[in-house]
Design an enzyme around this catalytic site. Structure first.
Site, mmCIF file in Angstrom:
data_model
loop_
_atom_site.group_PDB
_atom_site.id
_atom_site.type_symbol
_atom_site.label_atom_id
_atom_site.label_comp_id
_atom_site.label_asym_id
_atom_site.label_seq_id
_atom_site.Cartn_x
_atom_site.Cartn_y
_atom_site.Cartn_z
ATOM 1 N N GLY A 250 0.824 -1.206 0.000
ATOM 2 C CA GLY A 250 0.000 0.000 0.000
ATOM 3 C C GLY A 250 0.852 1.247 0.000
ATOM 4 O O GLY A 250 1.998 1.246 -0.463
ATOM 5 N N SER A 251 0.325 2.295 0.564
ATOM 6 C CA SER A 251 0.995 3.588 0.552
ATOM 7 C C SER A 251 2.066 3.671 1.632
ATOM 8 O O SER A 251 2.064 2.911 2.610
ATOM 9 C CB SER A 251 -0.025 4.709 0.778
ATOM 10 O OG SER A 251 -0.543 4.639 2.095
ATOM 11 N N GLY A 255 2.338 2.294 5.589
ATOM 12 C CA GLY A 255 3.498 1.621 6.155
ATOM 13 C C GLY A 255 3.994 2.267 7.431
ATOM 14 O O GLY A 255 4.419 1.580 8.368
ATOM 15 N N GLU A 272 5.635 -3.468 1.117
ATOM 16 C CA GLU A 272 5.766 -3.034 -0.276
ATOM 17 C C GLU A 272 4.951 -1.748 -0.405
ATOM 18 O O GLU A 272 3.735 -1.781 -0.517
ATOM 19 C CB GLU A 272 5.240 -4.110 -1.239
ATOM 20 C CG GLU A 272 6.053 -5.391 -1.241
ATOM 21 C CD GLU A 272 7.416 -5.232 -1.876
ATOM 22 O OE1 GLU A 272 7.713 -4.146 -2.435
ATOM 23 O OE2 GLU A 272 8.204 -6.183 -1.824
ATOM 24 N N CYS A 306 2.470 0.200 -8.874
ATOM 25 C CA CYS A 306 3.513 0.739 -7.990
ATOM 26 C C CYS A 306 4.811 0.936 -8.766
ATOM 27 O O CYS A 306 5.658 1.740 -8.370
ATOM 28 C CB CYS A 306 3.727 -0.174 -6.790
ATOM 29 S SG CYS A 306 3.962 -1.898 -7.200
#
Length: 521
Positions: A250-251, A255, A272, A306
């Site tokens: 995700g963003s 994280g 990730e 991404c």
């Protein structure tokens, strides 16, 4: 910017809903798709039309507790199954994915907005990782280590870790689950999956196929479970000590929230996160090849990978020519329903994504940027569907907006005069996922791949930053999170290492020459 016909009339939303439910039925999904709407439901929608496809019950904290209890119980048995036997389950899953590739690929297109070939490609990626996992099930190797003590043997073993929580994003709604789940299951772990609220139906389809694979392999289906839920379910996985490893895609903002909370309970994380991927284009580059590589990487998936290309750092001597080539290529891109075979650019996922697109363009222009192509919404598809023109913006410098990842097809163009300057620009962003250089100069290529070149987890020569194969470890550095998934030795993230020493002598020598006199009593 061309739009092929009036594709908004190609399929009505009612027809799309009927098609979606027929696919789910063929995949074996057996859940209530019409739960009465409330704050406790997840609404599945299609970005193709902007309409709703289903209303699903959202998992609450008690559901998470029950699922984790089942996962822990299943782990006790699954962890003792020989790894090659565990690989048999993955083989069955791969065969079912092959059998249902067209249906699952169409479901990805309907729910995530990917064009036909990309939807099918995502399922093929799942099939590929299953093939990888079957082979891996016989290759979970440890090392034999030289020991300084005579009559001793030292080695390392890899053991199953426990319950693996997997939180995935909308842009790869099923492939990223497979990267994690296949490796974790082969490793002997059990898996609990919380997919994006934006793509729950693809998750239901995959989970149904997994349950069928488990039945064929004679395996407890609770080794891999699914939680359709929102932030509540995700936070429960983050905070529960029964989750040995949390893999989250995700963003960067997400994280930053997840990592310290998992660390506080001494769990493991595999992150990730964001990417701000660039291509350096040198004077020696093959501009035909470069243009093709840039256009797919920047406009494919409507810029919602991404690994999408977000920055081009081009030598000043060829900048205008390259921008003209890219702009001309953009004019030929067909924008429309991803279900049409000749569409190349589908929709943004939702209204917030479109708002981010507009905000980024405004910020870039305010920072001195010049729009060279695109920049507009395509209005032919209804007020609740968000199709946009892939956009090129020439920037005078790497302004704040350029350093920010916008999940949309915006390509910023920066110029340089020396390779040192280009690499400095390339690395001067917080993210470190994927990168590329276009050059026919061996020295430039090797410099870019060296320790003084790209600081990303992925570095390519003469291909764009997107389109990774499953054989290599996938992931990046800095604010991208440092996690590695998929190929190479990424499997080690899902296991725990034990170093073993065996004394087969009659003596008891100590390491480092330490002497300790026996105690008599």
């Amino acid at each position: 910017m061309s739009v092929l016909g009036d594709q908004s009339s190609t399929v009505s939303h009612d027809e799309l809903s009927v098609r979606t439910r027929a696919i789910l039925e063929r995949l074996g999904v057996d859940v209530d798709l019409d739960v009465p709407r409330s704050h406790e439901t997840i609404v599945a929608r299609s970005p193709i039309t902007g309409g709703n496809l289903a209303s699903l019950r959202a998992a609450d904290a008690s559901d998470v507790d029950a699922v984790l209890a089942d996962a822990r119980t299943a782990f006790a048995e699954w962890s003792t199954v020989p790894a090659p036997v565990r690989g048999g389950l993955i083989r069955e899953l791969g065969e079912l994915l092959r059998e249902h590739k067209d249906d699952l690929g169409a479901l990805v297109s309907i729910e995530a907005g990917k064009i036909v070939s990309e939807g099918l490609g995502e399922v093929q990626e799942m099939i590929d990782i299953c093939d990888f996992g079957v082979g891996l099930s016989r290759q979970l190797y440890g090392n034999t280590i030289a020991t300084e003590r005579p009559g001793h043997r030292m080695m390392e073993q890899w053991h199953p870790l426990g319950v693996v929580g997997v939180v995935t994003a909308f842009n790869f709604p099923v492939a990223v689950w497979s990267w994690n789940a296949v490796l974790a299951l082969v490793a002997g772990d059990t898996v609990v999956w919380k997919p994006s609220e934006k793509t729950p139906l693809t998750a239901l389809g995959v989970h149904a196929l997994f349950q069928r694979a488990a039945a064929k392999a004679g395996v407890d289906p609770k080794v891999a479970q699914l939680l359709i839920g929102d932030r509540v379910a995700g936070q429960a996985l983050v905070d529960d000590s029964r989750v040995a490893l949390l893999s989250a895609t995700g963003s960067t903002r997400m994280g930053r929230e997840v990592a310290p909370r998992v660390a506080q309970r001494f769990g493991r994380v595999l992150l990730e996160l964001g990417g701000n991927n660039a291509a350096v284009v040198t004077p020696s580059a093959d501009l035909d090849l470069t243009t093709r590589g840039i256009v797919f990487s920047a406009a494919g998936t409507a810029g919602q990978r991404c690994t999408s290309l977000r920055r081009v750092i081009v030598h000043s001597s060829i900048a205008d020519e390259l921008v003209d080539r890219i702009a001309q290529a953009y004019e030929s891109l067909s924008i429309g329903s991803p279900l049409e075979s000749d569409t190349l650019v589908g929709p943004l996922i939702d209204a917030p994504a479109f708002a981010g697109f507009k905000k980024a363009i405004d910020a870039a222009v305010a920072s001195g940027g010049e729009i060279r192509a695109g920049g507009q919404r395509v209005d032919d598809f209804g007020e609740n569907a968000y199709y946009v023109q892939p956009t090129i913006i020439s920037m005078p410098d790497q302004a704040d907006i350029v350093r920010h990842e916008t999940f949309a097809p915006i390509l910023y163009v920066l110029t340089y005069d020396t390779l040192d300057e280009a690499i400095a620009l390339h690395n001067d962003v917080p993210q470190g996922l994927s990168s590329s250089i276009f050059t026919t100069d061996l020295r430039e290529a090797e410099r870019f791949l060296s320790v003084t070149g790209s600081d990303c987890g992925i570095a390519n020569v003469n291909i764009g930053p997107s389109g990774a194969e499953i054989g290599g470890a996938f992931g990046g550095e800095k604010e991208t999170g440092g996690g590695r998934e998929s190929g190479s030795d990424a499997w080690k993230s899902y296991m725990r290492r034990a170093t073993n020493t065996v004394n087969y002598s009659n003596e008891l020598p100590l390491a480092q020459g330490v002497r300790f006199a026996p105690v008599h009593g």
